[in-house]
Design a protein around this motif. Structure first.
Motif, PDB file in Angstrom:
ATOM      1  N   GLY A 261      77.104  32.170  46.679  1.00  0.00           N
ATOM      2  CA  GLY A 261      77.172  32.932  45.441  1.00  0.00           C
ATOM      3  C   GLY A 261      78.511  33.621  45.275  1.00  0.00           C
ATOM      4  O   GLY A 261      79.042  33.727  44.161  1.00  0.00           O
ATOM      5  N   CYS A 282      69.468  28.901  42.481  1.00  0.00           N
ATOM      6  CA  CYS A 282      70.093  29.970  43.264  1.00  0.00           C
ATOM      7  C   CYS A 282      69.020  30.651  44.111  1.00  0.00           C
ATOM      8  O   CYS A 282      67.950  31.012  43.611  1.00  0.00           O
ATOM      9  CB  CYS A 282      70.770  30.987  42.349  1.00  0.00           C
ATOM     10  SG  CYS A 282      71.546  32.363  43.228  1.00  0.00           S
ATOM     11  N   GLY A 284      68.117  33.899  46.255  1.00  0.00           N
ATOM     12  CA  GLY A 284      68.575  35.274  46.452  1.00  0.00           C
ATOM     13  C   GLY A 284      67.505  36.292  46.131  1.00  0.00           C
ATOM     14  O   GLY A 284      66.474  36.345  46.770  1.00  0.00           O
ATOM     15  N   SER A 289      72.755  37.416  43.043  1.00  0.00           N
ATOM     16  CA  SER A 289      72.029  36.233  42.553  1.00  0.00           C
ATOM     17  C   SER A 289      71.769  36.331  41.057  1.00  0.00           C
ATOM     18  O   SER A 289      71.812  35.321  40.348  1.00  0.00           O
ATOM     19  CB  SER A 289      70.712  36.058  43.315  1.00  0.00           C
ATOM     20  OG  SER A 289      69.803  37.106  43.044  1.00  0.00           O
ATOM     21  N   LEU A 337      65.998  30.828  39.770  1.00  0.00           N
ATOM     22  CA  LEU A 337      66.269  31.780  40.837  1.00  0.00           C
ATOM     23  C   LEU A 337      65.036  31.876  41.726  1.00  0.00           C
ATOM     24  O   LEU A 337      63.919  32.078  41.234  1.00  0.00           O
ATOM     25  CB  LEU A 337      66.590  33.171  40.258  1.00  0.00           C
ATOM     26  CG  LEU A 337      66.676  34.341  41.258  1.00  0.00           C
ATOM     27  CD1 LEU A 337      67.808  34.119  42.240  1.00  0.00           C
ATOM     28  CD2 LEU A 337      66.868  35.656  40.511  1.00  0.00           C
TER      29      LEU A 337
END
Length: 653
Positions: A261, A282, A284, A289, A337
């Motif tokens: 990231g 992603c 996180g 994030s 995410l």
């Protein structure tokens, strides 16, 4: 007829609960004929907002100035006075007012009434107003002749340069990148941190003079530590953590389209990455994030791309950049995410998570990565995840819940580490540096450290550590012992300094001229009836008279958050700052915990007229009321009705 719920007051605080209907007989305890058992004294304590601020800002102080309670010195605008009080601890009010997650607001005692004071919104107003009005920092004092090397030009390094100049020491900043700002510039998108405001706050520090900057210079590679030790009186390590951690799962290592990231955001913030991938995943759950997925939604992707247009090529190679023209063909990206923790336990700020959802990000919470799925060419085409549970504090996949999320780019935002290439002697074995309580590097005299390289945390934490490190450096170059740090180690309100500023300082004390020393309460050679416990105590909400404060909703900052349909190419600033009227109104919600705010309750309710207002030509902040002890009977009503907890029954045991 019963009162409808709509008509009832929203106040819910009471000093006494149901059943507390008997007043204990305190007569014998309090009174002995006309002699008081205890009389009021004025006790200053640290408010929890300030105690929760890692930078240690005098938050209550600058809120009092904005609301018009504390008056500036003659000839100084209140906006400038608030700016100077705010920047005593933190030279970046405009930046921090935008991006700080505001632990001060979590600690705010106003949460016990209805909602916290919008502290960072007022701070942004102070910072933006200072930029608009061109306020500068006060000139540095006389040069001490001491030169300090600062390694790293991020928030910690710049804050250290500022505090060093305020002490008269010269500073040289060595920065590995081609610009100052650190995570401000390379880790946070421009729509959250406007670059013109960032540059203004950095330049204000450089304008103090005697701050030399050497860019594109990596200590341990371009310049050796031994050379710094010869050329400078002390060295402060503020190199931050700008190396991202990869996912600890099979398939991550060596996969070209698996990136950190930190690297993703740096490529975007340097202007090299113009588009991202079709499907971005992603991993996180923190603020980094959220920035990654928000940037990915704004950039979008292009359907047909050559190898040089792939996002990982730009991210991994600092010499390559996308052609700006390709943005015209950008289409929306599918962005996901994943977080180990459920929504309510994610470390990202709640409103940031809400905004990401509004912008079209899919959030899968309570899941963990298991494996990177690759094709025959060795590129990632998906991320296998599974529901997770905690066993002995470690995430463990739930059997039978595995599934694959398609991905053209996998981003790891699970933490950061330091790059100690050439600095191996400082590595504590975890890719970080050790620090003692004075932010000295143990067993390395003349070396000090601050910021993420100690332990990755908040920007405000790095700034606060830099202040303490600078005080330690100051003691070191003067060959003095480090002073004992207070238990509550923040920038405290100083009543004596305030009285001196208002030309009300006590007279010089000469015992030979005083004669009979009895009955000195009227003597103007000391600050009477005042105790400062701010260095040791934070005042909790149960010491306040909360019934004084009416229900008053927070003044919310306006935000321009694009919808999922509008987010592509949307790089306007999200936060819209307060107007002057809004800032003043919000500052007035501050309850001034631990310090008088001139409500007059004690004067009005005292049955003996023992508590009185100080004469107008003699009062200032913290000195608004006084007590005539010849009239006080120790009834403690003044302490009961003091909203801020400033009055304590402490005299005359």
């Amino acid at each position: 007829m019963a009162t409808s719920s709509d008509e009832m007051t929203k106040l819910s605080w009471r000093r006494y609960e149901d059943g507390d209907n008997v007043w204990d007989n305190l007569t014998e305890k309090i009174f002995v004929q006309d002699t008081s058992h205890k009389c009021p004294t004025y006790v200053h304590k640290t408010p929890p907002c300030q105690g929760s601020c890692p930078s240690g800002e005098d938050i209550r102080g600058w809120l009092q100035i904005v609301r018009g309670m504390e008056q500036p010195p003659e000839g100084v605008e209140w906006e400038e006075y608030a700016f100077r009080r705010s920047t005593d601890a933190n030279p970046f009010p405009s930046m921090m007012g935008r991006v700080c997650p505001a632990p001060c607001q979590d600690g705010c005692n106003r949460n016990e009434v209805e909602d916290f004071v919008g502290i960072n919104a007022v701070e942004q107003f102070i910072g933006d107003t200072a930029i608009a009005k061109g306020y500068k920092f006060a000139p540095a004092p006389a040069d001490t002749g001491k030169r300090i090397a600062i390694i790293g030009g991020g928030p910690a390094g710049l804050a250290a340069a500022y505090q060093l100049r305020r002490l008269g020491h010269a500073a040289t900043i060595f920065e590995a990148n081609d610009g100052l700002g650190g995570m401000f510039r390379y880790g946070i998108p421009g729509y959250r941190v406007p670059r013109d405001a960032l540059d203004a706050e950095i330049n204000r520090i450089l304008d103090m003079g005697q701050v030399e900057v050497k860019l594109n210079t990596r200590i341990g590679v371009d310049v050796q530590v031994e050379q710094l030790e010869q050329d400078y009186d002390a060295i402060l390590w503020a190199i931050g953590c700008q190396s991202g951690r990869g996912l600890p799962v099979p398939g991550w290592e060596g996969t070209p389209n698996c990136v950190s990231g930190v690297a993703f955001l740096k490529a975007f913030n340097e202007g090299r990455m113009k588009v991202t991938a079709d499907k971005v995943v992603c991993v996180g759950g923190g603020d980094t994030s959220i920035d990654v997925v928000s940037v990915a939604r704004r950039l979008g992707h292009i359907t047909k791309s050559g190898k040089s247009d792939l996002p990982e090529t730009v991210i991994r190679d600092g010499y390559v950049a996308h052609d700006a023209a390709i943005t015209a063909a950008a289409e929306g990206a599918e962005v996901t995410l994943t977080s180990l923790f459920t929504r309510d336990k994610m470390t990202a700020a709640e409103h940031e998570v809400h905004d990401a959802l509004h912008e079209g990000v899919t959030i899968l919470d309570g899941v963990m990565p298991v494996e990177v799925i690759k094709n025959d060419a060795g590129r990632a085409i998906g991320l296998k995840v599974a529901d997770c549970k905690m066993e002995d504090g470690r995430p463990t996949p739930v059997e039978g819940t595995e599934r694959v999320i398609e991905a053209d780019l996998v981003v790891s935002a699970i933490g950061q580490g330091g790059d100690l290439t050439g600095l191996e002697a400082f590595d504590n074995g975890r890719g970080l540096m050790n620090a003692d309580k004075f932010y000295q590097v143990p067993d390395k005299p003349g070396h000090f450290v601050a910021g993420d390289i100690i332990r990755p945390h908040l920007l405000t934490t790095a700034i606060g550590q830099a202040w303490i490190a600078v005080e330690s450096i100051d003691a070191y170059v003067k060959q003095e012992e480090n002073r004992r740090r207070p238990k509550v180690d923040v920038h405290h309100f100083d009543l004596l300094a305030k009285m001196t500023e208002q030309h009300l300082a006590p007279e010089a004390f000469k015992a030979a001229d005083r004669g009979d020393m009895r009955g000195t309460s009227s003597g103007n050679f000391a600050i009477h009836n005042y105790e400062d416990r701010s260095g040791a105590e934070i005042i909790p909400h149960d010491e306040l008279f909360l019934a004084h404060f009416k229900y008053e909703p927070r003044n919310l900052r306006k935000e321009e958050v694009p919808s999922a349909e509008e987010v592509l190419g949307h790089f306007k600033e999200r936060v819209i700052g307060y107007s002057t009227e809004e800032a003043v109104a919000e500052a007035k919600r501050c309850m001034s915990c631990g310090l008088c705010f001139e409500c007059d309750n004690c004067v009005i309710f005292c049955p003996q007229d023992a508590v009185f207002r100080v004469k107008k030509d003699q009062y200032t902040t913290g000195r608004y009321v006084d007590t005539d002890y010849s009239r006080c009977i120790g009834c403690h009503i003044c302490a009961d009705v003091c909203p801020t907890g400033y009055i304590k029954m402490g005299l005359g045991e």
